[in-house]
Scaffold this motif. Structure first.
Motif, PDB file in Angstrom:
ATOM      1  N   VAL A  49     -60.594  22.185  -2.534  1.00  0.00           N
ATOM      2  CA  VAL A  49     -59.427  23.067  -2.555  1.00  0.00           C
ATOM      3  C   VAL A  49     -58.249  22.258  -3.086  1.00  0.00           C
ATOM      4  CG1 VAL A  49     -57.922  24.567  -1.210  1.00  0.00           C
ATOM      5  CG2 VAL A  49     -60.333  24.345  -0.582  1.00  0.00           C
ATOM      6  N   PRO A  50     -57.903  22.440  -4.361  1.00  0.00           N
ATOM      7  CA  PRO A  50     -56.816  21.648  -4.950  1.00  0.00           C
ATOM      8  C   PRO A  50     -55.441  22.142  -4.506  1.00  0.00           C
ATOM      9  CG  PRO A  50     -57.693  23.177  -6.560  1.00  0.00           C
ATOM     10  CD  PRO A  50     -58.529  23.332  -5.328  1.00  0.00           C
ATOM     11  N   TYR A  51     -54.558  21.198  -4.243  1.00  0.00           N
ATOM     12  CA  TYR A  51     -53.185  21.504  -3.858  1.00  0.00           C
ATOM     13  C   TYR A  51     -52.227  20.879  -4.857  1.00  0.00           C
ATOM     14  CZ  TYR A  51     -55.191  22.655   0.677  1.00  0.00           C
ATOM     15  OH  TYR A  51     -55.940  23.210   1.682  1.00  0.00           O
ATOM     16  N   VAL A  52     -51.208  21.616  -5.243  1.00  0.00           N
ATOM     17  CA  VAL A  52     -50.176  21.096  -6.131  1.00  0.00           C
ATOM     18  C   VAL A  52     -49.352  20.053  -5.384  1.00  0.00           C
ATOM     19  CG1 VAL A  52     -48.098  21.717  -7.432  1.00  0.00           C
ATOM     20  CG2 VAL A  52     -50.074  23.231  -7.440  1.00  0.00           C
ATOM     21  N   ASN A  53     -49.022  18.978  -6.052  1.00  0.00           N
ATOM     22  CA  ASN A  53     -48.162  17.900  -5.534  1.00  0.00           C
ATOM     23  C   ASN A  53     -48.750  17.155  -4.344  1.00  0.00           C
ATOM     24  OD1 ASN A  53     -46.209  18.443  -7.501  1.00  0.00           O
ATOM     25  ND2 ASN A  53     -45.289  20.015  -6.227  1.00  0.00           N
ATOM     26  N   ASN A  54     -50.043  17.244  -4.122  1.00  0.00           N
ATOM     27  CA  ASN A  54     -50.682  16.463  -3.080  1.00  0.00           C
ATOM     28  C   ASN A  54     -51.255  15.206  -3.730  1.00  0.00           C
ATOM     29  OD1 ASN A  54     -51.688  15.721  -0.627  1.00  0.00           O
ATOM     30  ND2 ASN A  54     -53.233  17.334  -0.498  1.00  0.00           N
ATOM     31  N   LYS A 106     -52.201  13.166  -8.310  1.00  0.00           N
ATOM     32  CA  LYS A 106     -51.275  14.255  -7.993  1.00  0.00           C
ATOM     33  C   LYS A 106     -51.486  15.377  -9.007  1.00  0.00           C
ATOM     34  CE  LYS A 106     -47.380  13.559  -6.109  1.00  0.00           C
ATOM     35  NZ  LYS A 106     -46.066  13.501  -5.533  1.00  0.00           N
ATOM     36  N   VAL A 150     -55.467  24.847 -11.654  1.00  0.00           N
ATOM     37  CA  VAL A 150     -54.642  24.632 -10.467  1.00  0.00           C
ATOM     38  C   VAL A 150     -53.462  25.611 -10.489  1.00  0.00           C
ATOM     39  CG1 VAL A 150     -53.271  22.961  -9.173  1.00  0.00           C
ATOM     40  CG2 VAL A 150     -55.319  22.207 -10.410  1.00  0.00           C
ATOM     41  N   SER A 173     -47.825  26.483  -6.340  1.00  0.00           N
ATOM     42  CA  SER A 173     -47.775  26.686  -4.896  1.00  0.00           C
ATOM     43  C   SER A 173     -47.030  27.984  -4.610  1.00  0.00           C
ATOM     44  CB  SER A 173     -47.086  25.499  -4.212  1.00  0.00           C
ATOM     45  OG  SER A 173     -45.784  25.336  -4.719  1.00  0.00           O
ATOM     46  N   TYR A 194     -54.494  32.587  -3.622  1.00  0.00           N
ATOM     47  CA  TYR A 194     -54.102  31.627  -2.606  1.00  0.00           C
ATOM     48  C   TYR A 194     -55.092  31.667  -1.456  1.00  0.00           C
ATOM     49  CZ  TYR A 194     -49.719  31.795  -5.149  1.00  0.00           C
ATOM     50  OH  TYR A 194     -48.788  31.731  -6.129  1.00  0.00           O
TER      51      TYR A 194
END
Length: 161
Positions: free
Chosen positions: A38-43, A99, A124, A127, A159
């Protein structure tokens, strides 16, 4: 009385007509790999989980360890360095230090002996904007969690919560 018999007869026919049979032997019997990411932006960390899924028609009864497991992560076509975090009876966990930015193409590939090679890929998403989370405790000791966010309805992004 005749109307009552007719209704009972029709209901009996409908109950039988709704029956459906299927044969689970139609699966090809090949064992598969399952990828979870599960990709997250800015992680700063990308977590990947790979596990083996046995077919219902598999001749092998126990899953055991995945031998010669090879997992790769590509971001916009560039392979990333993966580190193995842990392994247990349910699968293997990996992570990459990178990131992610919205719009990047992420692809995870996996292969192991005795399993069908597989891949998972996504673009991606941004968010969620204006995210609001509320917790409402009810009298029956249950808690209702509410999530509200703003999104462009014309975009085709999704989401997960």
């Amino acid at each position: 009385m005749r109307m009552k018999k007719t209704i009972v007869l029709l209901l009996s026919i409908l109950a039988v007509a709704c029956e459906m049979e299927f044969d689970i032997k139609d699966t090809d019997g090949r064992d598969r790999l399952m990828i979870t990411c599960v990709p997250y932006v800015n992680n700063d960390i990308i977590n990947i989980r790979v596990s083996g899924v046995k077919s219902i028609n598999s001749q092998i009864k126990s899953s055991g360890a995945l031998s010669n497991l090879n997992v790769s992560l590509l971001i916009d076509g560039v392979e990333q360095i993966l580190s193995q975090e842990q392994s247990d009876a349910s699968g293997y966990s990996f992570y990459a230090e990178s990131k992610l930015k919205a719009g990047q193409h992420l692809r995870v590939e996996a292969e192991a002996d005795g399993y069908v090679s597989t891949y998972a890929e996504t673009i991606v998403p941004d968010s969620a904007q204006d995210l609001e989370v509320t917790f409402n405790k009810k009298e029956d000791q249950n808690t209702r969690i509410g999530v509200t966010y703003s999104d462009d309805p014309g975009s085709e992004d999704y989401y997960g919560i």
